[in-house]
Motif scaffolding. Structure first.
Motif, PDB file in Angstrom:
ATOM      1  N   ASP A 115      20.194  -1.060 -23.221  1.00  0.00           N
ATOM      2  CA  ASP A 115      19.562  -2.369 -23.388  1.00  0.00           C
ATOM      3  C   ASP A 115      19.351  -3.100 -22.067  1.00  0.00           C
ATOM      4  O   ASP A 115      18.321  -3.731 -21.851  1.00  0.00           O
ATOM      5  CB  ASP A 115      20.344  -3.233 -24.383  1.00  0.00           C
ATOM      6  CG  ASP A 115      21.812  -3.420 -24.025  1.00  0.00           C
ATOM      7  OD1 ASP A 115      22.259  -2.894 -22.984  1.00  0.00           O
ATOM      8  OD2 ASP A 115      22.530  -4.080 -24.803  1.00  0.00           O
ATOM      9  N   ALA A 118      16.354  -1.729 -20.287  1.00  0.00           N
ATOM     10  CA  ALA A 118      15.145  -2.082 -21.016  1.00  0.00           C
ATOM     11  C   ALA A 118      14.753  -3.531 -20.741  1.00  0.00           C
ATOM     12  O   ALA A 118      13.580  -3.852 -20.526  1.00  0.00           O
ATOM     13  CB  ALA A 118      15.354  -1.860 -22.513  1.00  0.00           C
ATOM     14  N   ILE A 119      15.758  -4.430 -20.730  1.00  0.00           N
ATOM     15  CA  ILE A 119      15.496  -5.854 -20.498  1.00  0.00           C
ATOM     16  C   ILE A 119      15.104  -6.117 -19.046  1.00  0.00           C
ATOM     17  O   ILE A 119      14.149  -6.839 -18.756  1.00  0.00           O
ATOM     18  CB  ILE A 119      16.733  -6.694 -20.881  1.00  0.00           C
ATOM     19  CG1 ILE A 119      16.967  -6.623 -22.395  1.00  0.00           C
ATOM     20  CG2 ILE A 119      16.566  -8.151 -20.443  1.00  0.00           C
ATOM     21  CD1 ILE A 119      18.309  -7.172 -22.830  1.00  0.00           C
ATOM     22  N   ASP A 120      15.858  -5.528 -18.103  1.00  0.00           N
ATOM     23  CA  ASP A 120      15.677  -5.852 -16.685  1.00  0.00           C
ATOM     24  C   ASP A 120      14.575  -5.034 -16.003  1.00  0.00           C
ATOM     25  O   ASP A 120      13.922  -5.527 -15.091  1.00  0.00           O
ATOM     26  CB  ASP A 120      16.984  -5.619 -15.930  1.00  0.00           C
ATOM     27  CG  ASP A 120      18.040  -6.663 -16.273  1.00  0.00           C
ATOM     28  OD1 ASP A 120      17.746  -7.535 -17.118  1.00  0.00           O
ATOM     29  OD2 ASP A 120      19.135  -6.615 -15.707  1.00  0.00           O
ATOM     30  N   ILE A 122      12.236  -2.446 -17.788  1.00  0.00           N
ATOM     31  CA  ILE A 122      11.024  -2.097 -18.533  1.00  0.00           C
ATOM     32  C   ILE A 122      10.233  -3.328 -18.946  1.00  0.00           C
ATOM     33  O   ILE A 122       9.013  -3.401 -18.744  1.00  0.00           O
ATOM     34  CB  ILE A 122      11.379  -1.241 -19.764  1.00  0.00           C
ATOM     35  CG1 ILE A 122      12.085   0.043 -19.333  1.00  0.00           C
ATOM     36  CG2 ILE A 122      10.117  -0.902 -20.556  1.00  0.00           C
ATOM     37  CD1 ILE A 122      12.590   0.899 -20.487  1.00  0.00           C
ATOM     38  N   ALA A 123      10.915  -4.308 -19.546  1.00  0.00           N
ATOM     39  CA  ALA A 123      10.202  -5.477 -20.075  1.00  0.00           C
ATOM     40  C   ALA A 123       9.346  -6.193 -19.022  1.00  0.00           C
ATOM     41  O   ALA A 123       8.161  -6.477 -19.274  1.00  0.00           O
ATOM     42  CB  ALA A 123      11.189  -6.447 -20.724  1.00  0.00           C
ATOM     43  N   PRO A 124       9.864  -6.500 -17.813  1.00  0.00           N
ATOM     44  CA  PRO A 124       9.022  -7.173 -16.817  1.00  0.00           C
ATOM     45  C   PRO A 124       7.853  -6.315 -16.344  1.00  0.00           C
ATOM     46  O   PRO A 124       6.798  -6.825 -15.990  1.00  0.00           O
ATOM     47  CB  PRO A 124       9.992  -7.456 -15.659  1.00  0.00           C
ATOM     48  CG  PRO A 124      11.342  -7.375 -16.259  1.00  0.00           C
ATOM     49  CD  PRO A 124      11.244  -6.348 -17.331  1.00  0.00           C
ATOM     50  N   LEU A 126       6.168  -4.137 -18.183  1.00  0.00           N
ATOM     51  CA  LEU A 126       5.185  -3.855 -19.231  1.00  0.00           C
ATOM     52  C   LEU A 126       3.970  -4.779 -19.199  1.00  0.00           C
ATOM     53  O   LEU A 126       2.868  -4.350 -19.545  1.00  0.00           O
ATOM     54  CB  LEU A 126       5.850  -3.939 -20.603  1.00  0.00           C
ATOM     55  CG  LEU A 126       6.680  -2.726 -21.014  1.00  0.00           C
ATOM     56  CD1 LEU A 126       7.293  -2.969 -22.388  1.00  0.00           C
ATOM     57  CD2 LEU A 126       5.829  -1.466 -21.037  1.00  0.00           C
ATOM     58  N   ARG A 127       4.158  -6.015 -18.829  1.00  0.00           N
ATOM     59  CA  ARG A 127       3.040  -6.959 -18.920  1.00  0.00           C
ATOM     60  C   ARG A 127       1.818  -6.476 -18.136  1.00  0.00           C
ATOM     61  O   ARG A 127       0.722  -6.363 -18.686  1.00  0.00           O
ATOM     62  CB  ARG A 127       3.470  -8.337 -18.420  1.00  0.00           C
ATOM     63  CG  ARG A 127       2.334  -9.353 -18.482  1.00  0.00           C
ATOM     64  CD  ARG A 127       2.775 -10.732 -18.038  1.00  0.00           C
ATOM     65  NE  ARG A 127       1.647 -11.652 -18.038  1.00  0.00           N
ATOM     66  CZ  ARG A 127       1.740 -12.927 -17.686  1.00  0.00           C
ATOM     67  NH1 ARG A 127       2.902 -13.429 -17.309  1.00  0.00           N
ATOM     68  NH2 ARG A 127       0.666 -13.693 -17.713  1.00  0.00           N
ATOM     69  N   TYR A 265      17.851 -10.382 -14.346  1.00  0.00           N
ATOM     70  CA  TYR A 265      18.004 -11.148 -15.584  1.00  0.00           C
ATOM     71  C   TYR A 265      18.371 -12.588 -15.258  1.00  0.00           C
ATOM     72  O   TYR A 265      19.314 -12.853 -14.517  1.00  0.00           O
ATOM     73  CB  TYR A 265      19.103 -10.496 -16.420  1.00  0.00           C
ATOM     74  CG  TYR A 265      19.348 -11.135 -17.760  1.00  0.00           C
ATOM     75  CD1 TYR A 265      20.483 -11.913 -17.972  1.00  0.00           C
ATOM     76  CD2 TYR A 265      18.475 -10.947 -18.815  1.00  0.00           C
ATOM     77  CE1 TYR A 265      20.739 -12.485 -19.206  1.00  0.00           C
ATOM     78  CE2 TYR A 265      18.717 -11.516 -20.053  1.00  0.00           C
ATOM     79  CZ  TYR A 265      19.851 -12.286 -20.241  1.00  0.00           C
ATOM     80  OH  TYR A 265      20.097 -12.850 -21.458  1.00  0.00           O
TER      81      TYR A 265
END
Length: 315
Positions: A115, A118-120, A122-124, A126-127, A265
């Protein structure tokens, strides 16, 4: 006129594309006349080029019929047609793959990650990636390292992100990145105002750690060696995000790797204080890909983009 023969070892370098193409068209059409019509050239030119090819190879490729009987392939001709057909298929596949790489229209990418990553990580990322590639779907499966590694074949991951990943059959490490290790503490904690801290100082407080045995024991062994006593662990979990919530509640502090800058994060209830000592492989981020499975153009594009992004941020 006597035709000189070319040594077999040099034939491959001396053959030109036109005679091979003309011969192939004749083999497909079944006659010189029909091949010439398709090529838009005189039948005599096709005869001449095929004759030159046969002379270079030192063997007949076609059996010429009389009148409207057309032509038939010899054994050598059949062999050459087979090889030309295979080469043409490979070229066609290559052109298609290059086009896919140049302009990926659609596809699905499967990524496995704990997790925190994924948060630190992948998520940033992806945009921008999804803005540039709106018809690619990214399927991110969140699990701890043990579960990801145990199920990577069944779930057909294109990419795995993990810390301290062992060498495994079926997976190869595409890239590794050294991350900074931090003491994650509540805002207002005695350590929170410091520029740096140490493992010995962190050992004085209750700890929340990941329940990966190798990582947990590795961190505790180093802390005990520097502090001179065994630290007290009050919470273990397979979720880095949950550990952060435990820290924010004031129940414990944690030891985690984290991203600097825009990937880090952001939580006003937490403070990240760099640890002077290196935690070695326990803070090394690995990007792993399957060894034997052929990845799609969409997966290749995603993997290349995210590893380049990580390299620029963790350099």
């Amino acid at each position: 006129m006597k035709t000189s023969k070319i040594a077999p070892s040099s034939i491959g370098n001396s053959l030109s594309a036109a005679p091979i193409r003309y011969f192939f068209e004749v083999s497909q059409a079944g006659s010189f006349r029909q091949a010439a019509e398709k090529l838009g050239i005189a039948s005599s030119a096709v005869h001449r080029q095929v004759g030159l090819l046969e002379a270079q190879l030192g063997t007949a490729l076609l059996q010429r019929g009389r009148g409207r009987e057309g032509v038939r392939l010899t054994a050598a001709g059949e062999l050459l047609v087979y090889r030309i057909s295979r080469a043409m298929r490979e070229v066609s596949i290559g052109i298609s793959e290059i086009d896919d790489l140049r302009k990926v229209r659609r596809g699905k990418v499967r990524v496995g990650s704990p997790d925190m990553l994924a948060i630190d990580a992948i998520a940033p990322f992806l945009r921008k990636f999804l803005e540039d590639n709106p018809r690619i779907e990214v399927d991110v499966r969140i699990a701890d390292k043990a579960e990801l590694l145990a199920n990577h074949e069944r779930l057909q991951f294109d990419l795995l992100l993990s810390f301290n990943t062992p060498q495994l059959i079926g997976l190869k490490v595409l890239a590794e990145f050294k991350m900074q290790s931090y003491a994650v503490v509540p805002a207002g904690h005695p350590i929170s105002a410091k520029d740096f801290t140490s493992l010995a100082e962190c050992a004085q407080f209750p700890l929340a750690l990941i329940n990966d045995p190798a990582v947990k024991e590795g961190i505790l062994t180093r802390m005990e060696a520097t502090a001179g006593f065994k630290p007290r662990v009050v919470v273990t979990t397979n979720s880095y995000a949950f550990m952060r919530e435990v820290v924010a509640s004031g129940s414990a502090i944690s030891i985690q790797a984290a991203f600097e800058g825009e990937l880090r994060y952001r939580n006003p209830e937490l403070a990240y204080v760099p640890i002077r000592e290196s935690l070695g492989r326990f803070s090394t981020l690995g990007c792993l890909v399957p060894v034997s499975r052929r990845l799609s153009a969409a997966a290749d594009l995603f993997i290349g983009s995210i590893t380049a992004s990580l390299a620029s941020r963790l350099a």
